[in-house]
Design a protein around this motif. Structure first.
Motif, PDB file in Angstrom:
ATOM      1  N   PRO A 267       0.789  -1.229   0.000  1.00 60.29           N
ATOM      2  CA  PRO A 267       0.000   0.000   0.000  1.00 60.29           C
ATOM      3  C   PRO A 267       0.825   1.286   0.000  1.00 60.29           C
ATOM      4  CG  PRO A 267       0.130  -0.833   2.222  1.00 60.29           C
ATOM      5  CD  PRO A 267       0.907  -1.802   1.355  1.00 60.29           C
ATOM      6  N   TYR A 268       2.153   1.172   0.028  1.00 64.33           N
ATOM      7  CA  TYR A 268       3.014   2.361   0.090  1.00 64.33           C
ATOM      8  C   TYR A 268       3.708   2.577  -1.259  1.00 64.33           C
ATOM      9  CZ  TYR A 268       2.386   2.083   5.133  1.00 64.33           C
ATOM     10  OH  TYR A 268       1.840   2.050   6.389  1.00 64.33           O
ATOM     11  N   TRP A 269       3.394   3.710  -1.929  1.00 63.20           N
ATOM     12  CA  TRP A 269       3.931   3.907  -3.273  1.00 63.20           C
ATOM     13  C   TRP A 269       4.517   5.292  -3.537  1.00 63.20           C
ATOM     14  CZ3 TRP A 269       5.479   0.025  -5.828  1.00 63.20           C
ATOM     15  CH2 TRP A 269       4.857  -1.213  -5.639  1.00 63.20           C
ATOM     16  N   TRP A 270       4.475   6.202  -2.555  1.00 64.67           N
ATOM     17  CA  TRP A 270       5.125   7.484  -2.804  1.00 64.67           C
ATOM     18  C   TRP A 270       5.990   7.873  -1.621  1.00 64.67           C
ATOM     19  CZ3 TRP A 270       6.095   9.365  -7.248  1.00 64.67           C
ATOM     20  CH2 TRP A 270       6.664  10.644  -7.350  1.00 64.67           C
ATOM     21  N   ASP A 271       7.281   8.045  -1.919  1.00 63.89           N
ATOM     22  CA  ASP A 271       8.287   8.430  -0.933  1.00 63.89           C
ATOM     23  C   ASP A 271       8.340   9.961  -0.900  1.00 63.89           C
ATOM     24  OD1 ASP A 271      10.546   8.989   0.527  1.00 63.89           O
ATOM     25  OD2 ASP A 271      11.837   7.544  -0.508  1.00 63.89           O
ATOM     26  N   GLU A 272       7.621  10.551   0.036  1.00 60.59           N
ATOM     27  CA  GLU A 272       7.509  12.009   0.106  1.00 60.59           C
ATOM     28  C   GLU A 272       8.858  12.664   0.396  1.00 60.59           C
ATOM     29  OE1 GLU A 272       4.087  14.979   1.848  1.00 60.59           O
ATOM     30  OE2 GLU A 272       4.801  13.341   3.126  1.00 60.59           O
ATOM     31  N   GLU A 273       9.662  12.019   1.201  1.00 60.83           N
ATOM     32  CA  GLU A 273      10.954  12.587   1.588  1.00 60.83           C
ATOM     33  C   GLU A 273      11.882  12.749   0.389  1.00 60.83           C
ATOM     34  OE1 GLU A 273      14.761  11.485   4.500  1.00 60.83           O
ATOM     35  OE2 GLU A 273      12.866  10.366   4.652  1.00 60.83           O
ATOM     36  N   ASN A 274      11.888  11.746  -0.504  1.00 58.09           N
ATOM     37  CA  ASN A 274      12.769  11.789  -1.674  1.00 58.09           C
ATOM     38  C   ASN A 274      12.048  12.187  -2.953  1.00 58.09           C
ATOM     39  OD1 ASN A 274      15.396  10.776  -0.554  1.00 58.09           O
ATOM     40  ND2 ASN A 274      14.099   9.021  -0.005  1.00 58.09           N
ATOM     41  N   ASN A 275      10.747  12.481  -2.842  1.00 54.76           N
ATOM     42  CA  ASN A 275       9.938  12.907  -3.983  1.00 54.76           C
ATOM     43  C   ASN A 275      10.058  11.938  -5.166  1.00 54.76           C
ATOM     44  OD1 ASN A 275       8.108  14.641  -5.296  1.00 54.76           O
ATOM     45  ND2 ASN A 275       9.784  15.697  -6.339  1.00 54.76           N
ATOM     46  N   ARG A 276       9.837  10.665  -4.864  1.00 54.51           N
ATOM     47  CA  ARG A 276       9.886   9.632  -5.889  1.00 54.51           C
ATOM     48  C   ARG A 276       9.020   8.454  -5.430  1.00 54.51           C
ATOM     49  NH1 ARG A 276      15.988   7.738  -4.263  1.00 54.51           N
ATOM     50  NH2 ARG A 276      15.369   6.301  -2.587  1.00 54.51           N
ATOM     51  N   GLY A 277       8.788   7.522  -6.307  1.00 55.73           N
ATOM     52  CA  GLY A 277       8.006   6.360  -5.941  1.00 55.73           C
ATOM     53  C   GLY A 277       8.813   5.351  -5.147  1.00 55.73           C
ATOM     54  N   TYR A 278       8.103   4.581  -4.306  1.00 54.33           N
ATOM     55  CA  TYR A 278       8.672   3.329  -3.834  1.00 54.33           C
ATOM     56  C   TYR A 278       8.604   2.350  -4.996  1.00 54.33           C
ATOM     57  CZ  TYR A 278       8.373   5.193   0.924  1.00 54.33           C
ATOM     58  OH  TYR A 278       8.539   5.954   2.046  1.00 54.33           O
ATOM     59  N   ALA A 279       9.228   1.185  -4.872  1.00 55.33           N
ATOM     60  CA  ALA A 279       9.339   0.314  -6.048  1.00 55.33           C
ATOM     61  C   ALA A 279       9.365  -1.151  -5.666  1.00 55.33           C
ATOM     62  CB  ALA A 279      10.613   0.654  -6.822  1.00 55.33           C
ATOM     63  N   TRP A 280       8.961  -2.000  -6.624  1.00 56.81           N
ATOM     64  CA  TRP A 280       9.315  -3.418  -6.609  1.00 56.81           C
ATOM     65  C   TRP A 280      10.726  -3.521  -7.168  1.00 56.81           C
ATOM     66  CZ3 TRP A 280       5.909  -5.645  -3.762  1.00 56.81           C
ATOM     67  CH2 TRP A 280       4.526  -5.528  -3.952  1.00 56.81           C
ATOM     68  N   ILE A 281      11.565  -4.316  -6.538  1.00 54.11           N
ATOM     69  CA  ILE A 281      12.924  -4.564  -7.032  1.00 54.11           C
ATOM     70  C   ILE A 281      13.103  -6.068  -7.222  1.00 54.11           C
ATOM     71  CG2 ILE A 281      15.400  -4.405  -6.575  1.00 54.11           C
ATOM     72  CD1 ILE A 281      14.384  -1.690  -6.917  1.00 54.11           C
TER      73      ILE A 281
END
Length: 396
Positions: A248-262
């Motif tokens: 359910p977590y998809w936006w990294d507000e601190e780094n202004n980018r998406g979280y991701a599947w790796i």
């Protein structure tokens, strides 16, 4: 596939050296509560991914009134020929696209390729049953979550085929289910038969009879006797079967980018003329606001999320929302969307390769549209997106 032209539209053809790369489920792995065959008249067809020996891909269309589409038969694992009528038909449940004014983009909405193929009978599928009889080899494949192999330190889980491949999510603030940084998610890959009406075209078929079409290399039929499946005849499977995974977590507000599947794997001993990636995706809960719509795939040899120079663009794609009965939109899909992507051959011969699948931007739906000008991906952990298949293939 590469030789098709517009002259072939509405003609019956045979395409050589084809395969169905998603090795699980039926021709139409959907929630049957939305299908025409069940009387809902909300989903008239579905699109199954097919690819060929030359690295091309297209979709097979199957009507939801087709009687053999979900009768319990496993899909072929090998390659061979595919016959049918070539068409160009739009499918908004995979690719909707709205114009800047918020209205549907009439030129692009539903465009999933120049050509699709419609089968006329089961005999049109002349592909080998056994994966050994395929032009493809698998470097790594994830058909379910192997919960026994989860590493709790990073929440990653191992591949279900291939040595050493691992899958994880980059949100690291807490763990959710079984140490995985995400949850098992609902899936629709029950083989069938389906149907919940004695007078309907499929009859009344409830309970798990034939499993999910996942035959492991040792011959095990994965979770064939799993009970939380198809209890209402709609072919659905609960998240505890671990056939799909979600976060359910998809936006990294601190780094202004998406979280991701790796995904991490090795190509050290592979030589080939075609390297490809297949994934199958969905945004859960179609009325949920702020789910990630626009995605990109990138590769790296280091996997360092904090060094953007290490990541190299592969392609962009969109993820549709799961259907909602109270307000089923033309852009909502009753199953997962499968995608095929050719990968650069520069990735061959590497000890470690990393694929990153992440939101390309923070644009999102407001729950009642494909994408809304004012809606952004939630940072509160309520923007669930899921996956039920991932693989890296090469021509043997």
């Amino acid at each position: 596939m590469r030789d098709l032209t517009d002259e072939d539209i509405y003609t019956y053809v045979t395409l050589k050296d084809c395969e169905l790369p998603v090795r699980k489920g039926s021709l139409t792995p959907i929630n049957e509560g939305y299908a025409n065959a069940g009387g809902a008249h909300r989903c008239a067809k579905y699109a199954t991914l097919m690819r060929d020996i030359n690295g091309n891909s297209m979709y097979i269309y199957t009507n939801t009134t087709c009687l053999y589409r979900r009768d319990g038969t496993r899909l072929p694992y090998g390659s061979g020929n595919m016959s049918g009528v070539i068409v160009h038909e739009l499918f908004t449940r995979f690719e909707y696209l709205e114009a800047a004014n918020g209205l549907i983009d009439e030129e692009k909405a539903g465009d999933i390729g120049r050509y699709q193929i419609r089968h006329m009978s089961r005999s049109d599928f002349k592909m080998a049953d056994d994966f050994k009889n395929s032009f493809s080899g698998l470097i790594t494949e994830f058909r379910y979550i192997n919960t026994n192999g989860i590493i709790k330190e990073d929440g990653s889980f191992p591949s279900t085929y291939g040595d050493g491949g691992r899958f994880r999510h980059t949100y690291t603030k807490h763990q959710i289910g079984n140490g995985l940084r995400g949850n098992g998610s609902g899936d629709y890959t029950y083989l069938g038969p389906v149907g919940n009406s004695a007078t309907g075209p499929f009859g009344d078929n409830r309970g798990n009879v034939n499993g999910f079409g996942i035959i492991l290399e040792d011959g095990t039929d994965y979770q064939k006797n799993y009970q939380d499946t198809n209890t209402d005849g709609k072919g659905n499977t609960g998240g505890n079967a671990w056939l799909a995974w979600a976060n359910p977590y998809w936006w990294d507000e601190e780094n202004n980018r998406g979280y991701a599947w790796i995904v991490n794997f090795s190509t050290k001993n592979i030589t080939t003329n075609h390297l490809s990636m297949q994934l199958s995706v969905s945004n859960n809960a179609g009325n949920q606001v702020s789910k990630p719509r626009f995605w990109k795939a990138e590769w790296s040899l280091t996997g360092d999320m904090d060094n953007e120079a290490d990541w190299h663009y592969i392609t962009s794609y969109t993820v549709p929302d799961m259907v909602v009965w109270a307000n089923t939109l033309l852009s909502q899909c009753p199953g997962y969307k499968a995608i095929d992507v050719e990968l650069p051959l520069t990735l061959l011969g590497k000890e470690n390769v990393y694929i990153r699948l992440m939101p390309e931007n923070n644009k999102a739906s407001n729950g009642a549209s494909w994408v809304d000008k004012g809606a952004t991906i939630s940072v509160k952990g309520d923007a669930t997106s899921a996956m039920n298949y991932f693989a890296i293939r090469y021509n043997k």
